[in-house]
Design a protein around this motif. Structure first.
Motif, PDB file in Angstrom:
ATOM      1  N   ASP A  48      31.949  -6.775  -5.550  1.00 41.65           N
ATOM      2  CA  ASP A  48      30.818  -6.125  -4.895  1.00 41.65           C
ATOM      3  C   ASP A  48      30.285  -5.054  -5.841  1.00 41.65           C
ATOM      4  N   SER A  56      24.948  -6.981  -7.218  1.00 41.30           N
ATOM      5  CA  SER A  56      25.142  -8.096  -6.287  1.00 41.30           C
ATOM      6  C   SER A  56      25.030  -7.639  -4.839  1.00 41.30           C
ATOM      7  N   ASP A  83      25.081 -10.834  -2.408  1.00 42.64           N
ATOM      8  CA  ASP A  83      25.279 -12.147  -3.030  1.00 42.64           C
ATOM      9  C   ASP A  83      26.349 -11.920  -4.091  1.00 42.64           C
ATOM     10  N   ASP A  84      27.576 -11.693  -3.616  1.00 47.31           N
ATOM     11  CA  ASP A  84      28.689 -11.299  -4.480  1.00 47.31           C
ATOM     12  C   ASP A  84      29.421 -12.509  -5.043  1.00 47.31           C
ATOM     13  N   ASN A  99      30.180 -17.832  -3.981  1.00 43.26           N
ATOM     14  CA  ASN A  99      29.465 -16.594  -3.676  1.00 43.26           C
ATOM     15  C   ASN A  99      29.715 -16.197  -2.226  1.00 43.26           C
ATOM     16  N   ARG A 101      27.682 -14.476   0.593  1.00 34.69           N
ATOM     17  CA  ARG A 101      26.299 -14.099   0.901  1.00 34.69           C
ATOM     18  C   ARG A 101      26.190 -13.662   2.349  1.00 34.69           C
ATOM     19  N   VAL A 118      29.308 -12.263   6.733  1.00 36.29           N
ATOM     20  CA  VAL A 118      29.273 -12.857   5.394  1.00 36.29           C
ATOM     21  C   VAL A 118      29.738 -14.312   5.431  1.00 36.29           C
ATOM     22  N   THR A 123      31.285 -23.224  -4.792  1.00 32.80           N
ATOM     23  CA  THR A 123      30.358 -23.978  -5.630  1.00 32.80           C
ATOM     24  C   THR A 123      31.064 -24.848  -6.666  1.00 32.80           C
ATOM     25  N   SER A 131      31.986 -23.815   3.191  1.00 34.01           N
ATOM     26  CA  SER A 131      32.040 -22.359   3.346  1.00 34.01           C
ATOM     27  C   SER A 131      32.733 -21.991   4.644  1.00 34.01           C
TER      28      SER A 131
END
Length: 188
Positions: A48, A56, A83-84, A99, A101, A118, A123, A131
């Motif tokens: 973060d 981010s 968007d960490d 990520n 988000r 969150v 990815t 997720s």
């Protein structure tokens, strides 16, 4: 002429009501075949970053009444969009696997606390495109804490579980933090 029009209107309304009353709802009942519940354990690091040329996490709202004179990077009532990056190791240059988000709001008036909304999306690897979602209180002054997992998609469909957090490092001046996540998911 007025009585005939009223009579026709009443008959038409009754006909319309009868048409709706005689309609049937269609549904198909299928037999229930429960799937086997799966347990998945995940380990990663959450970065973060509130400062620098490419943060981010960014401030999207801050109340003028509680933020004045505060030394905190996120005073009470502040709302942050994030968007960490999620990485395999604590080094920001380690392999990125996804990520986080969403948003968090500084919700602790006397104890620094974030309420987090969150989605942790992956990815790469086995969970690419999947997720899980956290919606929970995060008392950031505690070195170790626990957040609730409230849902998921992809390989984590209908996930529940818990995320155990351990602060790896934090800059108390600017708010930049690296947090270790150990997550246990129950899903189908």
């Amino acid at each position: 002429m007025g009585k005939n029009a009223g009579f026709i209107l009443v008959v038409f309304t009754l006909h319309l009501c009868m048409s709706f009353a005689l309609c049937e709802y269609y549904s198909e009942t299928l037999p229930f075949s429960p799937k086997q519940q799966v347990v998945t354990n995940l380990h990663f690091f959450f970065h973060d970053t509130l400062t620098g040329p490419d943060p981010s996490a960014v401030l999207i709202a801050k109340p003028h009444l509680t933020g004045e004179g505060s030394s905190s990077p996120t005073p009470f009532g502040s709302l942050m969009a994030i968007d960490d990056p999620l990485t395999l190791g604590p080094d920001p240059k380690s392999e990125q696997i996804g990520n986080a988000r969403g948003m968090y709001v500084s919700s602790g008036k006397h104890v620094p606390t974030l309420t987090m909304y969150v989605d942790f999306g992956f990815t790469s690897g086995l969970f690419n495109g999947s997720s899980f979602t956290v919606f929970s209180r995060n008392t950031i002054t505690d070195k170790e804490r626990e957040l609730a997992v409230v849902g998921g998609r992809g390989r984590f469909r209908m996930a529940t579980g818990v995320a155990n957090l351990n602060t790896y490092s934090v800059n108390l001046t600017n708010g930049d933090a690296i947090v270790e996540y150990n997550v246990t998911l129950y899903h189908y």
